[in-house]
Motif scaffolding. Structure first.
Motif, PDB file in Angstrom:
ATOM      1  N   PRO A   1      53.859  52.090  41.138  1.00  9.05           N
ATOM      2  CA  PRO A   1      54.317  53.719  41.253  1.00  9.05           C
ATOM      3  C   PRO A   1      53.613  54.518  40.144  1.00  9.05           C
ATOM      4  CG  PRO A   1      55.220  51.886  40.779  1.00  9.05           C
ATOM      5  CD  PRO A   1      54.360  51.241  41.490  1.00  9.05           C
ATOM      6  N   GLY A   2      53.602  56.317  40.088  1.00  8.63           N
ATOM      7  CA  GLY A   2      53.630  56.435  39.444  1.00  8.63           C
ATOM      8  C   GLY A   2      51.896  56.849  38.789  1.00  8.63           C
ATOM      9  N   ILE A   3      51.221  56.379  39.551  1.00 12.68           N
ATOM     10  CA  ILE A   3      49.882  56.265  39.439  1.00 12.68           C
ATOM     11  C   ILE A   3      49.455  57.066  41.052  1.00 12.68           C
ATOM     12  CG2 ILE A   3      47.736  54.923  39.395  1.00 12.68           C
ATOM     13  CD1 ILE A   3      49.131  52.846  37.969  1.00 12.68           C
ATOM     14  N   ALA A   4      48.715  57.925  40.976  1.00 12.33           N
ATOM     15  CA  ALA A   4      48.579  59.090  41.458  1.00 12.33           C
ATOM     16  C   ALA A   4      47.394  58.162  42.347  1.00 12.33           C
ATOM     17  CB  ALA A   4      48.047  60.325  41.040  1.00 12.33           C
ATOM     18  N   GLY A   5      47.489  58.115  43.438  1.00 14.19           N
ATOM     19  CA  GLY A   5      45.780  57.522  44.441  1.00 14.19           C
ATOM     20  C   GLY A   5      45.877  55.986  44.222  1.00 14.19           C
ATOM     21  N   GLY A   6      47.504  55.302  43.663  1.00 14.06           N
ATOM     22  CA  GLY A   6      47.370  54.247  43.417  1.00 14.06           C
ATOM     23  C   GLY A   6      47.177  53.007  44.969  1.00 14.06           C
ATOM     24  N   THR A   7      47.093  51.906  44.575  1.00 15.92           N
ATOM     25  CA  THR A   7      46.879  51.858  45.914  1.00 15.92           C
ATOM     26  C   THR A   7      47.516  49.674  45.702  1.00 15.92           C
ATOM     27  OG1 THR A   7      45.451  49.947  47.815  1.00 15.92           O
ATOM     28  CG2 THR A   7      44.723  50.258  45.717  1.00 15.92           C
ATOM     29  N   SER A   8      48.203  49.021  46.218  1.00 16.73           N
ATOM     30  CA  SER A   8      48.656  47.828  46.531  1.00 16.73           C
ATOM     31  C   SER A   8      47.971  46.170  47.252  1.00 16.73           C
ATOM     32  CB  SER A   8      49.978  47.191  46.991  1.00 16.73           C
ATOM     33  OG  SER A   8      49.681  47.517  48.562  1.00 16.73           O
ATOM     34  N   ALA A   9      46.826  46.782  47.271  1.00 14.80           N
ATOM     35  CA  ALA A   9      45.978  45.864  47.504  1.00 14.80           C
ATOM     36  C   ALA A   9      44.990  44.321  46.445  1.00 14.80           C
ATOM     37  CB  ALA A   9      44.379  46.660  48.009  1.00 14.80           C
ATOM     38  N   LEU A  10      44.962  43.704  46.707  1.00 16.60           N
ATOM     39  CA  LEU A  10      44.742  42.865  45.284  1.00 16.60           C
ATOM     40  C   LEU A  10      42.969  43.376  45.487  1.00 16.60           C
ATOM     41  CD1 LEU A  10      45.827  41.025  42.865  1.00 16.60           C
ATOM     42  CD2 LEU A  10      45.421  39.432  44.801  1.00 16.60           C
ATOM     43  N   GLN A  11      42.535  43.504  44.414  1.00 20.60           N
ATOM     44  CA  GLN A  11      40.925  43.416  44.095  1.00 20.60           C
ATOM     45  C   GLN A  11      39.816  41.986  43.960  1.00 20.60           C
ATOM     46  OE1 GLN A  11      39.826  46.216  44.291  1.00 20.60           O
ATOM     47  NE2 GLN A  11      41.513  46.686  45.519  1.00 20.60           N
ATOM     48  N   PRO A  12      38.918  41.462  44.689  1.00 24.41           N
ATOM     49  CA  PRO A  12      38.506  39.926  43.997  1.00 24.41           C
ATOM     50  C   PRO A  12      38.635  39.941  42.737  1.00 24.41           C
ATOM     51  CG  PRO A  12      37.390  41.975  45.730  1.00 24.41           C
ATOM     52  CD  PRO A  12      38.241  42.672  45.193  1.00 24.41           C
ATOM     53  N   TRP A  13      38.184  41.500  42.198  1.00 24.06           N
ATOM     54  CA  TRP A  13      37.503  40.819  40.786  1.00 24.06           C
ATOM     55  C   TRP A  13      39.230  40.559  40.319  1.00 24.06           C
ATOM     56  CZ3 TRP A  13      35.085  37.396  38.319  1.00 24.06           C
ATOM     57  CH2 TRP A  13      33.830  36.673  39.166  1.00 24.06           C
ATOM     58  N   ALA A  14      40.970  41.147  40.508  1.00 21.70           N
ATOM     59  CA  ALA A  14      41.877  41.376  39.663  1.00 21.70           C
ATOM     60  C   ALA A  14      42.343  39.720  39.118  1.00 21.70           C
ATOM     61  CB  ALA A  14      42.461  41.511  40.549  1.00 21.70           C
ATOM     62  N   LYS A  15      42.433  39.972  37.946  1.00 22.16           N
ATOM     63  CA  LYS A  15      42.013  38.671  36.875  1.00 22.16           C
ATOM     64  C   LYS A  15      43.159  38.188  36.312  1.00 22.16           C
ATOM     65  CE  LYS A  15      38.210  40.042  35.513  1.00 22.16           C
ATOM     66  NZ  LYS A  15      37.388  40.537  35.030  1.00 22.16           N
ATOM     67  N   ALA A  16      44.113  37.395  35.658  1.00 23.73           N
ATOM     68  CA  ALA A  16      44.977  36.839  35.262  1.00 23.73           C
ATOM     69  C   ALA A  16      44.905  35.119  34.228  1.00 23.73           C
ATOM     70  CB  ALA A  16      46.613  37.460  35.116  1.00 23.73           C
ATOM     71  N   GLY A  17      45.038  35.278  32.624  1.00 21.72           N
ATOM     72  CA  GLY A  17      45.011  34.220  32.444  1.00 21.72           C
ATOM     73  C   GLY A  17      45.145  34.275  30.476  1.00 21.72           C
ATOM     74  N   ILE A  18      44.475  33.315  30.129  1.00 26.92           N
ATOM     75  CA  ILE A  18      44.568  33.059  28.366  1.00 26.92           C
ATOM     76  C   ILE A  18      43.609  34.008  27.894  1.00 26.92           C
ATOM     77  CG2 ILE A  18      46.542  31.648  28.572  1.00 26.92           C
ATOM     78  CD1 ILE A  18      44.257  30.139  28.123  1.00 26.92           C
ATOM     79  N   ILE A  19      43.838  34.633  26.413  1.00 22.72           N
ATOM     80  CA  ILE A  19      42.815  35.240  25.699  1.00 22.72           C
ATOM     81  C   ILE A  19      43.203  35.450  24.601  1.00 22.72           C
ATOM     82  CG2 ILE A  19      43.925  37.449  25.760  1.00 22.72           C
ATOM     83  CD1 ILE A  19      40.991  38.825  25.844  1.00 22.72           C
ATOM     84  N   ILE A  20      42.521  34.845  23.431  1.00 28.17           N
ATOM     85  CA  ILE A  20      41.823  35.320  22.305  1.00 28.17           C
ATOM     86  C   ILE A  20      41.114  35.982  21.386  1.00 28.17           C
ATOM     87  CG2 ILE A  20      40.982  33.549  20.330  1.00 28.17           C
ATOM     88  CD1 ILE A  20      41.845  31.047  21.155  1.00 28.17           C
ATOM     89  N   LYS A  21      41.313  36.873  20.940  1.00 22.83           N
ATOM     90  CA  LYS A  21      40.396  37.999  20.752  1.00 22.83           C
ATOM     91  C   LYS A  21      40.495  38.379  19.535  1.00 22.83           C
ATOM     92  CE  LYS A  21      39.553  43.098  23.699  1.00 22.83           C
ATOM     93  NZ  LYS A  21      39.110  43.153  22.491  1.00 22.83           N
ATOM     94  N   ALA A  22      39.261  39.197  19.394  1.00 20.26           N
ATOM     95  CA  ALA A  22      39.151  39.607  17.574  1.00 20.26           C
ATOM     96  C   ALA A  22      40.121  40.013  17.295  1.00 20.26           C
ATOM     97  CB  ALA A  22      38.154  39.685  16.950  1.00 20.26           C
TER      98      ALA A  22
END
Length: 495
Positions: free
Chosen positions: A94-115
């Motif tokens: 919602p609020g994003i023009a042209g958005g889609t609810s499809a789950l993309q093949p490289w959709a990702k989530a996890g843990i990260i350590i960043k400088a």
């Protein structure tokens, strides 16, 4: 043979014209490229042309996209970050023009350590993806595969990152007890205190809309992914502080996180990966090489067949009975002259074309000096080897029309229809640029194909199916075979 070449004024002029075509057409074409208008809109609706901000660069100088939602805290010194992922799903935007609810093949989530949370800074992450299983990714280009399969409440994934100085090691587990190491990354120059936490990202969907001589255009839609975490813990070092959310690289109304006890629900858009679809490659300045290719094919063929047509080949063989030496001399002369002409034209096209592209607000994809030398010298070498191939075919067929037609069909047309006018399916274009002499143009490629990034990796967009030197080797192989056959026929047939 050198004397023959320089005394035929038309051949000399043709080589000069080939250099001018390479430079002139390349400069003319690049003068028409204009960067995206990122300036202000005037009252009449006219946009002030101004260069868009350059994308961030990763630790290796590569262009990257670094946009995701982060929930974390500082990690001072060494330590361990652990979390369990129980779901990964596409969400409405919602609020994003042209958005889609499809789950993309490289959709990702996890843990990260960043400088740091600065875009382009060094990082290592353990993640679950929609269709590519568990991965350890680091510094945008590094990608190590872990356990395959999708994550769910009945099949969760435990993820762990361990920092020891500049070395980060990633682990995964199905039960949180038995851990398997996925990979190790050494991130140079990590600060004493880094950012550690959870993240979610989802690349935009993309599909090709049109193709033209300047490439192909694609349309996409923003996507959102939502992941659920529990058993989240950070240990080691000094206490880092409270959990806080941050939209790295921008924000959208749909991004954010919710915490309920020990469970985190994180939603994010964007990607953490190399950027392959923004900017102009330097080889775009060498479009004129195609016109020069036709010129050198004609001159190369005539350099051999003109003597047959006029009957002078008998005089040549009488003066030099070793016929293979004549063939070799012709190949050396035409190859050297074509290489020099191609080098002059390619260098001029690249140097002046780059300047024009930048003045028009285009962002030129970063390349090393060695790569630019390879592109310029490689283009000249492709033209030179093609001229040698034309000489060999002239000796085999003894007719200019046959030799020229054969080479146009074998080199010019595959290159034209696969790259300049991409009307063929991507699979057919790849096949043509693997098995025909047109594969030699892969020497111009500066773009890198990343398996962890979904994009339109087609010849029309600058991605050849063979590596630069492998494609050039295919062209050289055709030239060697043609020269060998020509040498055999010259010895066996009457002049």
């Amino acid at each position: 043979e050198w004397t023959k070449f320089v005394t035929v004024r038309g051949w000399v002029i043709a080589m000069v014209v080939s250099a001018l075509l390479t430079a002139g057409i390349g400069i003319w074409a690049t003068s028409g490229y204009h960067g995206l208008p990122c300036g202000k809109t005037l009252p009449g609706g006219q946009m002030v042309a101004a260069a868009c901000p350059a994308p961030p660069l990763g630790p290796g100088g590569e262009m990257v996209t670094d946009s995701f939602y982060f929930v974390g805290q500082p990690l001072p010194g060494d330590g361990t970050l652990t979390a369990r992922v129980t779901s990964l799903a596409g969400s409405a935007t919602p609020g994003i023009a042209g958005g889609t609810s499809a789950l993309q093949p490289w959709a990702k989530a996890g843990i990260i350590i960043k400088a740091s949370l600065r875009q382009g800074s060094a990082y290592a992450a353990m993640m679950v993806t929609a269709r590519h299983g568990v991965r350890m990714q680091y510094d945008y280009t590094g990608d190590v595969a872990g356990r395959p399969g999708a994550v769910s409440a009945t099949s969760p994934r435990w993820l762990r990152l361990v920092r020891s100085g500049d070395v980060l090691t990633g682990y995964e587990s199905a039960d949180g007890t038995r851990w398997t190491m996925v990979g190790t990354a050494q991130l140079g120059g990590l600060p004493a205190s880094v950012q550690a936490g959870l993240f979610a990202a989802s690349p935009a969907s993309s599909h090709t809309m049109s193709q033209s001589i300047t490439g192909s255009s694609a349309a996409g839609a923003l996507t959102l992914t939502t992941a659920r975490f529990d058993h989240v813990s950070v240990s080691g070092g000094r206490p880092g502080g409270r959990w806080a959310g941050d939209a790295v690289g921008g924000s959208s109304p749909s991004e954010g996180y919710h915490r309920s006890g020990g469970t985190f629900t994180v939603s994010g858009t964007g990607d953490i990966a190399p950027l392959v679809s923004n900017g102009t490659p330097v080889e775009r300045t060498l479009l004129g090489a195609f016109a020069a290719l036709i010129t050198v094919i004609v001159v190369g063929a005539m350099f051999m067949t003109a003597e047959y047509r006029r009957g002078l080949i008998r005089v040549t063989f009488a003066a030099s009975p070793a016929r293979t030496r004549v063939l070799a001399a012709k190949a050396v002369v035409i190859g050297s002259v074509t290489f020099v002409a191609g080098l002059a034209g390619s260098a001029g096209a690249l140097l002046l074309g780059e300047r024009l592209l930048r003045s028009n607000g285009n962002f030129i994809l970063p390349t090393t000096a060695f790569t630019q030398v390879r592109v310029v010298a490689g283009t000249a070498a492709v033209l030179a080897v093609t001229a040698v191939l034309a000489v060999a075919l002239g000796a085999i067929l003894r007719r200019s029309a046959g030799a020229v037609t054969t080479l146009i069909v074998g080199i010019a047309l595959p290159y034209f229809f696969a790259t300049a006018l991409p009307v063929l399916p991507a699979g057919a274009s790849d096949w043509l640029l693997r098995v025909t002499p047109a594969a030699g143009f892969a020497i111009q490629q500066t773009l890198t194909k990343y398996p962890q990034v979904s994009a339109s990796y087609t010849p029309a967009n600058g991605y050849y199916p063979l590596a630069p030197w492998a494609g050039f080797a295919v062209l050289c192989g055709y030239a060697v075979l043609a020269l060998a056959l020509a040498a055999i026929l010259l010895r066996r047939r009457d002049a």
